[in-house]
Design a protein around this motif. Structure first.
Motif, PDB file in Angstrom:
ATOM      1  N   SER A   6      57.864  43.543  39.258  1.00  0.00           N
ATOM      2  CA  SER A   6      56.906  42.468  39.101  1.00  0.00           C
ATOM      3  C   SER A   6      56.224  42.143  40.431  1.00  0.00           C
ATOM      4  N   ILE A   7      56.991  41.895  41.460  1.00  0.00           N
ATOM      5  CA  ILE A   7      56.391  41.520  42.742  1.00  0.00           C
ATOM      6  C   ILE A   7      55.586  42.681  43.325  1.00  0.00           C
ATOM      7  N   LEU A   8      56.078  43.901  43.217  1.00  0.00           N
ATOM      8  CA  LEU A   8      55.336  45.039  43.743  1.00  0.00           C
ATOM      9  C   LEU A   8      54.037  45.243  42.968  1.00  0.00           C
ATOM     10  N   SER A   9      54.082  45.041  41.664  1.00  0.00           N
ATOM     11  CA  SER A   9      52.855  45.141  40.856  1.00  0.00           C
ATOM     12  C   SER A   9      51.841  44.088  41.273  1.00  0.00           C
ATOM     13  N   VAL A  10      52.315  42.884  41.501  1.00  0.00           N
ATOM     14  CA  VAL A  10      51.415  41.806  41.916  1.00  0.00           C
ATOM     15  C   VAL A  10      50.840  42.111  43.294  1.00  0.00           C
ATOM     16  N   LEU A  11      51.671  42.588  44.208  1.00  0.00           N
ATOM     17  CA  LEU A  11      51.206  42.929  45.550  1.00  0.00           C
ATOM     18  C   LEU A  11      50.126  44.005  45.497  1.00  0.00           C
ATOM     19  N   MET A  12      50.352  45.021  44.675  1.00  0.00           N
ATOM     20  CA  MET A  12      49.369  46.099  44.585  1.00  0.00           C
ATOM     21  C   MET A  12      48.077  45.597  43.944  1.00  0.00           C
ATOM     22  N   TYR A  13      48.189  44.721  42.954  1.00  0.00           N
ATOM     23  CA  TYR A  13      46.995  44.155  42.344  1.00  0.00           C
ATOM     24  C   TYR A  13      46.188  43.377  43.384  1.00  0.00           C
ATOM     25  N   VAL A  14      46.867  42.541  44.148  1.00  0.00           N
ATOM     26  CA  VAL A  14      46.191  41.763  45.194  1.00  0.00           C
ATOM     27  C   VAL A  14      45.524  42.707  46.187  1.00  0.00           C
ATOM     28  N   PHE A  15      46.258  43.716  46.622  1.00  0.00           N
ATOM     29  CA  PHE A  15      45.720  44.666  47.594  1.00  0.00           C
ATOM     30  C   PHE A  15      44.468  45.360  47.045  1.00  0.00           C
ATOM     31  N   GLU A  16      44.565  45.869  45.816  1.00  0.00           N
ATOM     32  CA  GLU A  16      43.454  46.627  45.249  1.00  0.00           C
ATOM     33  C   GLU A  16      42.231  45.760  44.958  1.00  0.00           C
ATOM     34  N   ARG A  17      42.444  44.524  44.542  1.00  0.00           N
ATOM     35  CA  ARG A  17      41.340  43.662  44.139  1.00  0.00           C
ATOM     36  C   ARG A  17      40.720  42.855  45.272  1.00  0.00           C
ATOM     37  N   ILE A  33      41.349  33.612  44.592  1.00  0.00           N
ATOM     38  CA  ILE A  33      42.320  34.669  44.324  1.00  0.00           C
ATOM     39  C   ILE A  33      43.326  34.188  43.283  1.00  0.00           C
ATOM     40  N   VAL A  34      43.830  32.992  43.461  1.00  0.00           N
ATOM     41  CA  VAL A  34      44.812  32.438  42.528  1.00  0.00           C
ATOM     42  C   VAL A  34      44.214  32.351  41.134  1.00  0.00           C
ATOM     43  N   LYS A  35      43.004  31.818  41.044  1.00  0.00           N
ATOM     44  CA  LYS A  35      42.344  31.662  39.742  1.00  0.00           C
ATOM     45  C   LYS A  35      42.158  33.012  39.051  1.00  0.00           C
ATOM     46  N   GLU A  36      41.675  33.996  39.788  1.00  0.00           N
ATOM     47  CA  GLU A  36      41.438  35.308  39.178  1.00  0.00           C
ATOM     48  C   GLU A  36      42.741  35.962  38.737  1.00  0.00           C
ATOM     49  N   MET A  37      43.791  35.810  39.542  1.00  0.00           N
ATOM     50  CA  MET A  37      45.069  36.427  39.184  1.00  0.00           C
ATOM     51  C   MET A  37      45.686  35.752  37.958  1.00  0.00           C
ATOM     52  N   GLN A  39      43.948  34.366  35.586  1.00  0.00           N
ATOM     53  CA  GLN A  39      43.133  34.838  34.469  1.00  0.00           C
ATOM     54  C   GLN A  39      43.504  36.271  34.085  1.00  0.00           C
ATOM     55  N   ALA A  40      43.999  37.059  35.057  1.00  0.00           N
ATOM     56  CA  ALA A  40      44.406  38.441  34.781  1.00  0.00           C
ATOM     57  C   ALA A  40      45.764  38.502  34.080  1.00  0.00           C
ATOM     58  N   GLY A  41      46.439  37.350  33.982  1.00  0.00           N
ATOM     59  CA  GLY A  41      47.689  37.321  33.231  1.00  0.00           C
ATOM     60  C   GLY A  41      48.951  37.209  34.062  1.00  0.00           C
ATOM     61  N   PHE A  42      48.824  37.102  35.366  1.00  0.00           N
ATOM     62  CA  PHE A  42      50.013  36.932  36.201  1.00  0.00           C
ATOM     63  C   PHE A  42      50.481  35.485  36.119  1.00  0.00           C
ATOM     64  N   ASN A  43      51.798  35.282  36.192  1.00  0.00           N
ATOM     65  CA  ASN A  43      52.284  33.902  36.164  1.00  0.00           C
ATOM     66  C   ASN A  43      52.163  33.295  37.562  1.00  0.00           C
TER      67      ASN A  43
END
Length: 161
Positions: A6-17, A33-37, A39-43
């Protein structure tokens, strides 16, 4: 506790986006960033932890800018690190150090960020991605595409250097 994937997926999403190849720093107070994440479905907890992870990384990188030497430094892992790092992950990290892909100070940052993943164990895959994130931050993006290719492709590529 956050799961490693979960955390690695979130980190990679942040990095890529949210990073660009011009030295953009991810700020934990950036509401967009918080708002977009969200909206993307992250808690919200995963989002906050990922942004805190990047904030801590930025802080460590700023502190280490003057400490690039320590060539030939020997690393003894703590009991906590030994329990979390699988043997191939430690070996891979040492290969990166001895091949001069990373400095000893960067290795320490990588280890710190790996321990911050809050996972039960850390494998080679985790080391590759965290190393890429650390090196991207340290190089301000100038070598990130090459580092990403080298770190996420076949392990033998780094051993040849």
């Amino acid at each position: 506790m956050i799961q490693k994937t979960s955390i690695l997926s979130v980190l990679m999403y942040v990095f890529e986006r949210f990073t660009e190849f011009d030295g953009v720093t991810i700020e934990s107070q950036d509401d967009s960033i918080v708002k977009e994440m969200l909206q993307a479905g992250f808690n919200v907890n995963d989002v906050e932890n990922a942004l805190l992870w990047f904030s801590d990384l930025n802080h460590l990188l700023c502190e280490s800018k003057s400490n690039k030497s320590t060539q030939g430094a020997f690393r003894i892992y703590t009991d906590h690190e030994n329990n979390k790092l699988q043997a191939p992950a430690k070996q891979y990290l040492e290969t990166l150090t001895h091949s001069n892909v990373i400095h000893a100070s960067e290795r320490e940052i990588i280890l710190d960020r790996l321990m911050a993943l809050n996972s039960g164990y850390i494998d080679t895959h985790d080391v590759k991605w965290v190393t890429m994130l650390v090196l991207f931050g340290a190089s301000e993006g100038t070598q990130s595409i090459h580092l990403l290719d080298a770190l996420t492709s076949h392990e033998t590529q780094l051993r040849k250097h």
